[in-house]
Design an enzyme around this catalytic site. Sequence first.
Site, short mmCIF file in Angstrom:
data_model
loop_
_atom_site.label_atom_id
_atom_site.label_comp_id
_atom_site.label_asym_id
_atom_site.label_seq_id
_atom_site.Cartn_x
_atom_site.Cartn_y
_atom_site.Cartn_z
N ASP A 268 0.87 -1.17 0.00
CA ASP A 268 0.00 0.00 0.00
C ASP A 268 0.91 1.23 0.00
O ASP A 268 2.13 1.14 0.20
CB ASP A 268 -0.98 -0.01 1.19
CG ASP A 268 -2.20 0.87 0.89
OD1 ASP A 268 -2.12 1.69 -0.04
OD2 ASP A 268 -3.22 0.75 1.60
C1 BGC Z 1 -4.97 3.24 -0.01
C2 BGC Z 1 -5.08 2.18 -1.09
C3 BGC Z 1 -4.88 2.79 -2.44
C4 BGC Z 1 -3.53 3.49 -2.47
C5 BGC Z 1 -3.18 4.09 -3.80
C6 BGC Z 1 -3.74 4.09 -0.17
O1 BGC Z 1 -3.74 5.19 0.68
O2 BGC Z 1 -4.97 2.62 1.26
O3 BGC Z 1 -6.35 1.56 -0.99
O4 BGC Z 1 -4.95 1.81 -3.44
O5 BGC Z 1 -3.54 4.53 -1.51
O6 BGC Z 1 -3.96 5.18 -4.10
#
Ligand code: BGC
Length: 730
Positions: A268
């Site tokens: 993530d």
């Molecule tokens: C979120 C993810 C997301 C990623 C990319 C993160 O802050 O937890 O779900 O895919 O950002 O945008």
Amino acid sequence: MRLDDRLEALLARMTLEEKIGQLGIFADMLRPFAADVNPEMNELNAGELREQIRAGRVGAVFNGVGAVQGRESQRIAVEESRLGIPLLMGADVIHGMRTVFPIPLGEAASFEPELAERTARAAAIEATASGLHWTFAPTLDIARDQRWGRVAEAAGEDVVLGNAFAAARVRGFQGSDLTANDSMLATPKHFAGYGAVMGGLDYNSVEMSEGTLRDVHLPPFKAALDAGALTVMSAFNDINGVPASAHDGLLTGLLRGEWGFKGFVVSDYTADFELVAHGFAGDEREATKLSFTAGVDMSMQSGLYAAHLPDLVASGEVPMDVIDQGVRRVLAVKQAIGLFDNPYRSLDPEVEAALDPQALHFDLARDAARRSIVLLKNDDDLLPLRKSGQKLALIGPYARDRDNIEGCWTLFGDTRLHVNLEDGLRAALEDGDALDVVDGSGMEDAIDGGIDAAVEAARKADVVLLAIGEPQGYSGEAQSRTRIVVPAAQQALADAVAATGTPVVVLLRHGRALALHGAVRDAQAILATWFLGTATGTAVADVLFGDYNPSARLPVSFPRDSGQQPLYYNRQRTGRPELPTMSEFKSRWREMPHSALYPFGHGLSYTRFVYGDVELSSDGASADTLDWDGTLTVSVTLRNDGSRFGEEVVQLYIHDRVGSRVRPIRELKDFRKVALAPGEHTTVSFTLRRDQLAFTTRSGAFAAEPGLFDVWIAPDSEAGTAAQFTLARA
Ligand code: BGC
């Protein structure tokens, strides 16, 4: 794992820097968005990023939407970098691209996984036309605590429902041929346990038994991988003290070892870097080592792998084989979607320009939206309303609003396509001018004279449609709430409007289950409308006026009060259940029953479905035993006793009477939406097998235990009369 000769030859030519390049993903063009999310980590602007791509230091980009820009980035990678390895283009396409479909939680209320497959397919068609290959979806976190804002992104509190939607969404995004221009790679996320953050507080810790992890939180991921997902995103949270993005037990032992996953794991957003803030790594170098060696193949946005892997390899702390293994996984996924043969796939500006989302997908958006609306309450059959001859007042901050239609996690929605409530209702009414529209209040604050105007409109009306609820910013990432209620200014509006005595239909907007109070709870009719996306107003009108008979059911329990959280239907039995026969020393709240106001599975229809008794049979003969390797047919007669065509979500629940680990009071095992004309009846049958009764037993095995079970076929998780059967020993 070995790649084919062509890719092995490519790998053999790669420098360490080029290999590490394949292990990183960075935000592209939409820099302001990325910068907002995590300013200190967003060091690369679009221009610098192109230089990095040219130098072979970037394997994937995200949020770089637009076929023209994407094609240019790809051209640089393919034509100007030394080895010409194509980029993977990713983004968060969670519930629609330009056409926005209901939030995933709302769509789960349809109890129609095939609907989610169709909307995911539509999202993939629109997203790949804009240059994307890869979405960071579906979100598969089972969420039992409605304080957590990300409950909006997934399929609710139940594992069987979650599994079905997980697989459907993967199938929809990816389509039947991964190399097709409109196929989009899915990323089950957030692996794992993220939905169980303590107190519903985002990014918080998770403390969880192995059994609950395996029986409740992991199965949707397995279902998604079985459906063909090739990437997985590691979560932010720690589980029992080990951050998920450095959890070798989960990322390697389970995912690779037990499940045989062959794709790659992406972290993530900066989750590797955050190991330092967790206090799990002393510095960024150690964070890099822990995350990469645990099994996070690709680092998102932090730049840590590029900064520290060279030194970690030089010192021998990270063996080159582990680097090669990560690179092979990334290259294999790129190959699987045909990028080496067709690097410009999904990057055709003409396809993008020709795409007409309205013509292609508005009807689907409308159908998905109306199939997601749950009729929670309908006293005296107030609904459906007539399209003429009734004076209607549409009151509330969402009446005309256009900024709270999409719900959380939509980055690319085309607001020009969206239909708000006012427009949708006027278009449906025979005389659109007969609709009086008053804001009454802001979303968070009262407005001058708002309540007076609303009360006046309510007095003049035959029925009030009260459009209230949470603004869309109240759910989604980092949007945890302590009190999951309608904001105070809107509650005051509801109380004042209800006091006029005019019947009220609440059109509730929400990204989670809410605790309803006062005049909102006591309204004559309540429709749970989530965030429905592009076709909001049209779909609500379809349901209000009976052009569509509501068929959705709650995928999350609506509590009586915020303080009950986490409240979910399949909670374990306690030694002191709340029964009328026990004294006050029981598992109870002083103020209210230990139950939901509207339980999981609940939802009404404009017609009336009547269930017969549950019947059990095997090989055509009545039976009360499920043989160890046999099947048991569980059936019920369902009759449409009302005067309208309708669809009923028939739900199969079981309860294991005695287990080596304490068992839930009920567990959904299967469900089916059944359509019946007025007066029509049918037999609905489910087949039960031993594996559906299995759980992680006290010994750690995943197995069913012989003994007595209750079984229901019911319209919700609290209703129905149980029959019994015995699972016979082998
Ligand atoms: C979120 C993810 C997301 C990623 C990319 C993160 O802050 O937890 O779900 O895919 O950002 O945008």
